[in-house]
Design a protein around this motif. Sequence first.
Motif, PDB file in Angstrom:
ATOM      1  N   MET A   1       0.853  -1.176   0.000  1.00 54.75           N
ATOM      2  CA  MET A   1       0.000   0.000   0.000  1.00 54.75           C
ATOM      3  C   MET A   1       0.888   1.225   0.000  1.00 54.75           C
ATOM      4  N   SER A   2       0.539   2.164  -0.827  1.00 53.83           N
ATOM      5  CA  SER A   2       1.329   3.392  -0.810  1.00 53.83           C
ATOM      6  C   SER A   2       1.138   4.080   0.538  1.00 53.83           C
ATOM      7  N   LEU A   3       2.183   4.733   0.993  1.00 53.55           N
ATOM      8  CA  LEU A   3       2.116   5.443   2.266  1.00 53.55           C
ATOM      9  C   LEU A   3       1.020   6.501   2.221  1.00 53.55           C
ATOM     10  N   GLN A   4       0.863   7.172   1.083  1.00 49.99           N
ATOM     11  CA  GLN A   4      -0.165   8.207   0.972  1.00 49.99           C
ATOM     12  C   GLN A   4      -1.564   7.616   1.127  1.00 49.99           C
ATOM     13  N   LYS A   5      -1.816   6.481   0.482  1.00 42.81           N
ATOM     14  CA  LYS A   5      -3.132   5.856   0.592  1.00 42.81           C
ATOM     15  C   LYS A   5      -3.370   5.394   2.027  1.00 42.81           C
ATOM     16  N   ALA A   6      -2.353   4.820   2.647  1.00 44.18           N
ATOM     17  CA  ALA A   6      -2.481   4.393   4.045  1.00 44.18           C
ATOM     18  C   ALA A   6      -2.821   5.588   4.928  1.00 44.18           C
ATOM     19  N   LYS A   7      -2.153   6.708   4.717  1.00 48.63           N
ATOM     20  CA  LYS A   7      -2.427   7.910   5.519  1.00 48.63           C
ATOM     21  C   LYS A   7      -3.863   8.378   5.336  1.00 48.63           C
ATOM     22  N   ARG A   8      -4.366   8.318   4.095  1.00 47.16           N
ATOM     23  CA  ARG A   8      -5.752   8.743   3.836  1.00 47.16           C
ATOM     24  C   ARG A   8      -6.747   7.801   4.510  1.00 47.16           C
ATOM     25  N   ILE A   9      -6.492   6.506   4.431  1.00 51.91           N
ATOM     26  CA  ILE A   9      -7.377   5.527   5.075  1.00 51.91           C
ATOM     27  C   ILE A   9      -7.399   5.753   6.581  1.00 51.91           C
ATOM     28  N   LYS A  62      -2.955 -10.271   0.851  1.00 51.49           N
ATOM     29  CA  LYS A  62      -1.884 -11.249   1.019  1.00 51.49           C
ATOM     30  C   LYS A  62      -1.368 -11.229   2.456  1.00 51.49           C
ATOM     31  N   PRO A  63      -0.972 -12.399   2.950  1.00 51.29           N
ATOM     32  CA  PRO A  63      -0.446 -12.461   4.315  1.00 51.29           C
ATOM     33  C   PRO A  63       0.852 -11.672   4.429  1.00 51.29           C
ATOM     34  N   VAL A  64       1.038 -11.070   5.585  1.00 53.27           N
ATOM     35  CA  VAL A  64       2.239 -10.283   5.852  1.00 53.27           C
ATOM     36  C   VAL A  64       2.799 -10.748   7.193  1.00 53.27           C
ATOM     37  N   PRO A  65       4.095 -11.100   7.253  1.00 48.71           N
ATOM     38  CA  PRO A  65       4.669 -11.429   8.564  1.00 48.71           C
ATOM     39  C   PRO A  65       4.605 -10.193   9.462  1.00 48.71           C
ATOM     40  N   PHE A  66       4.367 -10.404  10.745  1.00 48.50           N
ATOM     41  CA  PHE A  66       4.198  -9.248  11.626  1.00 48.50           C
ATOM     42  C   PHE A  66       5.399  -8.304  11.583  1.00 48.50           C
ATOM     43  N   ALA A  67       6.580  -8.838  11.414  1.00 48.25           N
ATOM     44  CA  ALA A  67       7.788  -7.998  11.361  1.00 48.25           C
ATOM     45  C   ALA A  67       7.763  -7.044  10.157  1.00 48.25           C
ATOM     46  N   SER A  68       6.936  -7.345   9.157  1.00 47.10           N
ATOM     47  CA  SER A  68       6.869  -6.527   7.936  1.00 47.10           C
ATOM     48  C   SER A  68       5.598  -5.688   7.837  1.00 47.10           C
ATOM     49  N   VAL A  69       4.803  -5.647   8.892  1.00 42.10           N
ATOM     50  CA  VAL A  69       3.538  -4.912   8.853  1.00 42.10           C
ATOM     51  C   VAL A  69       3.806  -3.427   8.658  1.00 42.10           C
ATOM     52  N   ARG A  70       2.966  -2.827   7.791  1.00 40.06           N
ATOM     53  CA  ARG A  70       3.057  -1.389   7.510  1.00 40.06           C
ATOM     54  C   ARG A  70       1.733  -0.722   7.876  1.00 40.06           C
ATOM     55  N   ARG A  71       1.793   0.597   8.004  1.00 43.39           N
ATOM     56  CA  ARG A  71       0.578   1.367   8.275  1.00 43.39           C
ATOM     57  C   ARG A  71      -0.476   1.029   7.224  1.00 43.39           C
ATOM     58  N   GLY A  72      -1.704   0.826   7.674  1.00 46.91           N
ATOM     59  CA  GLY A  72      -2.791   0.512   6.765  1.00 46.91           C
ATOM     60  C   GLY A  72      -3.039  -0.977   6.590  1.00 46.91           C
ATOM     61  N   ASP A  73      -2.123  -1.819   7.050  1.00 50.31           N
ATOM     62  CA  ASP A  73      -2.373  -3.262   6.987  1.00 50.31           C
ATOM     63  C   ASP A  73      -3.426  -3.631   8.034  1.00 50.31           C
ATOM     64  N   LEU A  74      -4.108  -4.735   7.793  1.00 52.91           N
ATOM     65  CA  LEU A  74      -5.108  -5.213   8.738  1.00 52.91           C
ATOM     66  C   LEU A  74      -4.493  -6.262   9.649  1.00 52.91           C
ATOM     67  N   ALA A 129      -1.682 -10.963   9.899  1.00 57.01           N
ATOM     68  CA  ALA A 129      -1.807  -9.651   9.259  1.00 57.01           C
ATOM     69  C   ALA A 129      -2.006  -9.849   7.767  1.00 57.01           C
ATOM     70  N   ARG A 130      -2.729  -8.919   7.157  1.00 56.94           N
ATOM     71  CA  ARG A 130      -2.982  -8.953   5.718  1.00 56.94           C
ATOM     72  C   ARG A 130      -2.791  -7.572   5.135  1.00 56.94           C
ATOM     73  N   ARG A 131      -2.209  -7.560   3.948  1.00 57.75           N
ATOM     74  CA  ARG A 131      -2.105  -6.323   3.167  1.00 57.75           C
ATOM     75  C   ARG A 131      -3.198  -6.400   2.112  1.00 57.75           C
ATOM     76  N   VAL A 132      -4.212  -5.562   2.247  1.00 59.86           N
ATOM     77  CA  VAL A 132      -5.365  -5.636   1.357  1.00 59.86           C
ATOM     78  C   VAL A 132      -5.314  -4.594   0.244  1.00 59.86           C
ATOM     79  N   VAL A 133      -4.365  -3.665   0.329  1.00 61.68           N
ATOM     80  CA  VAL A 133      -4.210  -2.624  -0.680  1.00 61.68           C
ATOM     81  C   VAL A 133      -2.736  -2.505  -0.997  1.00 61.68           C
ATOM     82  N   GLU A 134      -2.403  -2.511  -2.274  1.00 62.45           N
ATOM     83  CA  GLU A 134      -0.993  -2.314  -2.651  1.00 62.45           C
ATOM     84  C   GLU A 134      -0.729  -0.852  -2.917  1.00 62.45           C
TER      85      GLU A 134
END
Length: 134
Positions: A1-9, A62-74, A129-134
């Motif tokens: 997910m782009s940082l900008q989109k994560a910030k907007r969400i 897609k699944p994300v290991p917790f160590a790689s979780v980013r803002r906006g991930d579920l 954790a899941r990344r639902v937006v790239e």
Amino acid sequence: MSLQKAKRIIKTGKEFIGTPYVFGAEPGRTDRFDCSSFVQYVYGEHGNILPRTSRQQYLVGKPVPFASVRRGDLLFFATPKRAKLKGIQRIGHVAIFIGNNSILHTSRVEKKVAIASLNPYWRKKLIGARRVVE
């Protein structure tokens, strides 16, 4: 997910801080939420259509290991009622990761949309954790 989109969400989600938690809240309502209707609404406002329940939402992205979780991930959690169940049936809660070891969500714990620390309560219940937006 782009940082900008994560910030907007996240910004959209924060607009609902204080909104009451009601289990089974109807989709599309903004005067009350449960965890998955909140996530569904906030992401939907940004063009990301998600299913209604936390277990269905866990199957998206897609699944994300917790160590790689980013803002906006579920992040998905077991709840006390579901802790002894197997597989995705254990999932009873979903939240938006907002960075700094914090989540934006609504639950029976806070009784409203709120920002909460992952430690110690939620960290122990984390399933995935899941990344639902790239």
